[in-house]
Design an enzyme around this catalytic site. Sequence first.
Site, PDB file in Angstrom:
ATOM      1  N   ARG A 106       9.307 -25.554  -1.274  1.00 12.14           N
ATOM      2  CA  ARG A 106       9.510 -25.741   0.169  1.00 12.14           C
ATOM      3  C   ARG A 106       8.159 -26.022   0.823  1.00 12.14           C
ATOM      4  O   ARG A 106       7.133 -25.493   0.413  1.00 12.14           O
ATOM      5  CB  ARG A 106      10.118 -24.465   0.734  1.00 12.14           C
ATOM      6  N   ASN A 126       8.599 -12.471   1.569  1.00  9.61           N
ATOM      7  CA  ASN A 126       8.722 -13.111   0.264  1.00  9.61           C
ATOM      8  C   ASN A 126       7.848 -12.390  -0.746  1.00  9.61           C
ATOM      9  O   ASN A 126       6.654 -12.201  -0.500  1.00  9.61           O
ATOM     10  CB  ASN A 126       8.223 -14.563   0.333  1.00  9.61           C
ATOM     11  N   ASP A 177       6.571 -18.651  -5.116  1.00 11.37           N
ATOM     12  CA  ASP A 177       7.669 -17.826  -4.611  1.00 11.37           C
ATOM     13  C   ASP A 177       8.403 -17.226  -5.805  1.00 11.37           C
ATOM     14  O   ASP A 177       8.883 -17.957  -6.667  1.00 11.37           O
ATOM     15  CB  ASP A 177       8.606 -18.706  -3.775  1.00 11.37           C
ATOM     16  N   ASP A 221      11.225 -15.408  -5.710  1.00 12.02           N
ATOM     17  CA  ASP A 221      12.654 -15.221  -5.455  1.00 12.02           C
ATOM     18  C   ASP A 221      13.013 -13.967  -4.657  1.00 12.02           C
ATOM     19  O   ASP A 221      13.801 -14.047  -3.728  1.00 12.02           O
ATOM     20  CB  ASP A 221      13.478 -15.213  -6.753  1.00 12.02           C
ATOM     21  N   ASP A 281      13.190 -11.134  -2.007  1.00 11.60           N
ATOM     22  CA  ASP A 281      12.837 -11.081  -0.591  1.00 11.60           C
ATOM     23  C   ASP A 281      13.266  -9.735  -0.028  1.00 11.60           C
ATOM     24  O   ASP A 281      14.248  -9.143  -0.490  1.00 11.60           O
ATOM     25  CB  ASP A 281      13.567 -12.189   0.189  1.00 11.60           C
ATOM     26  N   ASP A 312      18.272 -11.416  -3.100  1.00  9.30           N
ATOM     27  CA  ASP A 312      18.093 -12.401  -4.174  1.00  9.30           C
ATOM     28  C   ASP A 312      17.709 -11.802  -5.527  1.00  9.30           C
ATOM     29  O   ASP A 312      17.018 -12.433  -6.325  1.00  9.30           O
ATOM     30  CB  ASP A 312      17.080 -13.475  -3.761  1.00  9.30           C
ATOM     31  N   GLU A 359      19.059 -14.014  -8.324  1.00 11.52           N
ATOM     32  CA  GLU A 359      18.250 -15.229  -8.468  1.00 11.52           C
ATOM     33  C   GLU A 359      16.949 -14.913  -9.203  1.00 11.52           C
ATOM     34  O   GLU A 359      16.523 -15.667 -10.083  1.00 11.52           O
ATOM     35  CB  GLU A 359      17.949 -15.815  -7.087  1.00 11.52           C
TER      36      GLU A 359
END
Length: 176
Positions: free
Chosen positions: A23, A87, A103, A105, A107, A120, A123
């Site tokens: 991102r 994050n 990152d 994953d 959070d 997450d 994830e």
Amino acid sequence: MKIPKEGDFITIQSYKHDGSLHRTWRDTMVLKTNENSIIGVNDHTLVTESDDRRWVTREPAIVYFHKKFWFNIIAMIREEGVSYYCNLASPFVLDNEALKYIDYDLDVKVFKDGEKKLLDVEEYERHRRQMRYPKEIDYVLKENVKILVDWINNEKGPFSKEYVEIWYDRYHQLKK
């Protein structure tokens, strides 16, 4: 890389552990820098996802990045109060292109009433296996969740009401 000054605009790029771009935030205004941290603000900032989808942030947010901690903090300023999105991520690096981090994953969301929620996890587990996160990274991230929760519980740094007020006021001064 020259360190950005107060009022400069920088790009922020998050990556995944495998090196893929995740991102990008364009035009984050820098509010303060020192040798270990950068404080900035996103206000209707263009965000581009890895699949080229684009969107604009809805509200002003104070962002906090540190070179020693494995998290970054976003204080989202809304009429009904401040909420946080944190994050779990590598410490940032800064080059001529952008402020960059990986990152990981996981959070932590902090709601305006103080409730905390770890997000997450599935994830994270999926990517941990797929991208083969080293055991050391897994350990460091779990330890940094503890540090982050301590900051939240004790209203340290970005989690203090004064912090958000001071930096939001500074943003308005610089915007003029």
